[in-house]
Design a protein around this motif. Structure first.
Motif, mmCIF file in Angstrom:
data_model
loop_
_atom_site.group_PDB
_atom_site.id
_atom_site.type_symbol
_atom_site.label_atom_id
_atom_site.label_comp_id
_atom_site.label_asym_id
_atom_site.label_seq_id
_atom_site.Cartn_x
_atom_site.Cartn_y
_atom_site.Cartn_z
ATOM 1 N N ALA A 368 0.811 -0.993 0.076
ATOM 2 C CA ALA A 368 -0.045 0.136 -0.110
ATOM 3 C C ALA A 368 1.031 1.346 0.001
ATOM 4 O O ALA A 368 0.475 2.179 -0.657
ATOM 5 C CB ALA A 368 -0.895 -0.123 1.205
ATOM 6 N N GLN A 369 1.946 1.274 0.713
ATOM 7 C CA GLN A 369 2.808 2.334 1.111
ATOM 8 C C GLN A 369 3.759 2.658 -0.258
ATOM 9 O O GLN A 369 3.860 3.514 -0.853
ATOM 10 C CB GLN A 369 3.851 2.255 1.930
ATOM 11 N N ASP A 370 3.906 1.434 -1.028
ATOM 12 C CA ASP A 370 4.405 1.669 -2.361
ATOM 13 C C ASP A 370 3.409 2.056 -3.523
ATOM 14 O O ASP A 370 3.855 3.082 -4.347
ATOM 15 C CB ASP A 370 5.079 0.164 -2.620
ATOM 16 N N ALA A 371 2.327 1.639 -3.316
ATOM 17 C CA ALA A 371 1.356 2.263 -4.368
ATOM 18 C C ALA A 371 1.216 3.740 -4.297
ATOM 19 O O ALA A 371 0.978 4.380 -5.150
ATOM 20 C CB ALA A 371 0.125 1.487 -4.139
ATOM 21 N N VAL A 377 -3.728 5.559 -6.116
ATOM 22 C CA VAL A 377 -4.287 5.438 -4.888
ATOM 23 C C VAL A 377 -5.539 4.523 -4.767
ATOM 24 O O VAL A 377 -6.032 3.977 -3.585
ATOM 25 C CB VAL A 377 -5.153 7.105 -4.647
ATOM 26 N N GLN A 378 -6.138 4.339 -6.120
ATOM 27 C CA GLN A 378 -7.219 3.239 -5.967
ATOM 28 C C GLN A 378 -6.710 1.812 -5.791
ATOM 29 O O GLN A 378 -7.432 1.181 -5.023
ATOM 30 C CB GLN A 378 -7.627 2.989 -7.753
ATOM 31 N N ALA A 384 -5.990 -1.361 1.301
ATOM 32 C CA ALA A 384 -5.970 -1.171 2.715
ATOM 33 C C ALA A 384 -7.335 -1.624 3.067
ATOM 34 O O ALA A 384 -7.562 -2.375 3.985
ATOM 35 C CB ALA A 384 -6.510 0.399 2.889
ATOM 36 N N LYS A 385 -8.539 -2.052 2.025
ATOM 37 C CA LYS A 385 -9.780 -2.592 2.379
ATOM 38 C C LYS A 385 -9.450 -3.987 2.680
ATOM 39 O O LYS A 385 -10.148 -4.504 3.798
ATOM 40 C CB LYS A 385 -10.543 -2.333 1.133
ATOM 41 N N HIS A 386 -8.651 -4.707 1.910
ATOM 42 C CA HIS A 386 -8.325 -5.984 2.239
ATOM 43 C C HIS A 386 -7.529 -6.373 3.588
ATOM 44 O O HIS A 386 -7.692 -7.146 4.226
ATOM 45 C CB HIS A 386 -7.423 -6.517 0.993
ATOM 46 N N LEU A 400 -4.700 4.945 5.842
ATOM 47 C CA LEU A 400 -4.308 4.727 4.488
ATOM 48 C C LEU A 400 -5.789 4.707 3.669
ATOM 49 O O LEU A 400 -5.857 5.119 2.701
ATOM 50 C CB LEU A 400 -3.333 3.509 4.168
ATOM 51 N N LYS A 401 -6.600 3.834 4.041
ATOM 52 C CA LYS A 401 -8.104 3.626 3.576
ATOM 53 C C LYS A 401 -8.881 4.886 3.480
ATOM 54 O O LYS A 401 -9.113 5.340 2.335
ATOM 55 C CB LYS A 401 -8.781 2.267 4.005
#
Length: 483
Positions: A368-371, A377-378, A384-386, A400-401
């Protein structure tokens, strides 16, 4: 009506001048055959042209059916030109040998011929002998100095034939080529096994990209092909010779409209169910229909939140509004359905499958941090949802989410994510800021409540965070203006 007139200005119109056709193509979306008894007379058609000109329309595409079966077609083209409108024709090409010179004399701008493959495939789909007639028609049009386009409806029957067809079109001297997805309507509804799957969309975009880079023919992916990919945008930049080519929603009822053979006015000639007919020019003027504040509401009032599935959560949703309306209608049964034939949608579905296989929360957080570093952001939102589904006590993933949801324009989701974060740590300044901003964006909470949350976030941070201070000052200014 005055507000509507200022907001919406039609530039283009597609007019199905007849339902009569000398072919019975296996993919015809209108199931054209014999002309209908209710088609506009020549007098009515000429009056409509004048109304189009008065409304400010610049370009009209005459289609059908087969428009060349209508004997007064040259007269309609001439009238369009005399009233300052560009006139294009879409034809199956069968009658061009005998009528091309009449189109030239009338002042036609572009003639686009429907060509769905090389000889064997095209003739199987349309009519035996039609491919050779099309090639002769192209030769005659070029001889007369008329710009020639080709239109190909892509199904499973001709997808593998595109490269070979490209060479034939270039060899014949075709100027431009539009490709479109065959959707399950009309005759193709009886042959749904030939309709492509969403996974084919990237293959088509790759082909368009390769053809555009080659530069020997202008390539136009139709409005049903996209959206928001680097390759698709590059194709459009080259074809339209423009930089700003981002898809910003269907033009139906915004910058264009359709007219059916009987004078029914609709947003798009493909979206033709009775519920989408806005009026008839035999009963009301075109100006009244277009400027009716209740007309084209399905498009003019469409918002991202009204869509379903991934379109409702997509970062591009507020601009894209689900891509092609007819794709959603024919594939999902609703104008508000999810557009699974969107390339970005396909990409996200693949990402979801990858993400579901990750069970390590720390790995999810790293990804998530890498993305986030790559402005995806999508993808951050999906990760983050997962992640929070696996670990409901993970503060950083909730934050983050919340951020990713906000950046995707999903403000109710952002509110919920930040609220969950605050349950874990009620003194987190950034979760408070996120909650305040997501509440503000929904425009349903008192502004003083939002400001109080932001002031609390500012206090927790010692009044030293420039971003929080900036947002707080903007909110206070908004409060002063609204008093």
């Amino acid at each position: 009506m005055e507000d509507t007139m200022r907001k919406y200005q039609p530039v283009t119109a597609v007019w199905e001048v007849t339902m009569g056709c000398n072919m019975n193509c296996t993919h015809c979306g209108s199931s054209c055959n014999k002309p209908y008894a209710d088609e506009l007379t020549t007098s009515e058609a000429l009056s409509l042209i004048k109304e189009m000109a008065q409304l400010g329309v610049k370009w009209v595409t005459l289609s059908g059916g087969e428009p060349l079966t209508r004997e007064d077609l040259p007269q309609l083209i001439k009238c369009l030109r005399e009233n300052g409108l560009g006139a294009n024709v879409i034809t199956n090409g069968w009658l061009l040998a005998e009528k091309a010179h009449l189109l030239k004399e009338a002042g036609v701008c572009v003639v686009a011929i429907s060509i769905d493959g090389t000889k064997e495939i095209h003739d199987t789909i349309r009519r035996q002998g039609s491919f050779e007639r099309d090639m002769e028609g192209i030769r005659l049009l070029r001889q007369l100095g008329i710009e020639v386009g080709a239109i190909t409806t892509i199904t499973k029957k001709n997808l593998a034939n595109l490269k070979e067809l490209r060479e034939k079109l270039i060899e014949a001297g075709v100027d431009s080529w539009q490709v479109q997805i065959g959707l399950p309507m009309g005759n193709l509804l009886k042959h749904k096994e030939n309709v492509m799957t969403p996974e084919h969309v990237d293959e088509i975009i790759d082909f368009c990209y390769e053809t555009a880079l080659d530069g020997r023919i202008r390539m136009y992916p139709a409005d049903c092909i996209g959206y928001y990919t680097v390759k698709e945008q590059e194709v459009k930049r080259r074809s339209y010779n423009a930089e700003n080519v981002l898809w910003e929603g269907c033009n139906a009822g915004i910058r264009g409209f359709g007219v059916l053979q009987n004078g029914d006015v609709i947003g798009c000639t493909s979206v033709r169910d009775k519920e989408f007919i806005e009026g008839n020019i035999r009963e009301r003027s075109l100006n009244d229909i277009w400027n009716d504040e209740n007309a084209f509401r399905w498009r003019r009032e469409l918002k991202k939140e009204m869509l379903s599935g991934e379109c409702q959560k997509c970062i591009y949703g507020s601009k894209c509004l689900g891509g092609c309306a007819n794709t959603r209608l024919t594939m999902e049964g609703s104008i508000y359905g999810e557009n699974k034939y969107c390339s970005y949608n396909v990409y996200l579905k693949k990402k979801m499958e990858e993400i579901r296989r990750i069970k390590d929360v720390n790995h999810i957080q790293e990804k998530a941090q890498d993305a986030l570093q790559h402005d995806e952001v999508q993808v951050v939102a999906l990760l983050a949802k997962h992640g929070v589904a696996l670990d409901k006590n993970n503060l950083e993933l909730y934050k983050l989410k919340g951020y990713a949801d906000f950046m995707c324009g999903n403000y109710a989701d952002a509110e919920k994510s930040n609220s969950e974060a605050l349950k874990l740590c009620g003194e987190d300044a950034y979760a408070l800021k996120g909650l305040a901003l997501s509440m503000y964006k929904q425009d349903k909470y008192p502004l003083e409540d939002v400001i109080r949350l932001m002031e609390r976030a500012n206090s927790l941070n010692g009044g030293t965070d420039n971003d929080i201070l900036h947002d707080l000052n903007l909110l206070r200014q908004k409060s002063l203006v609204s008093r």
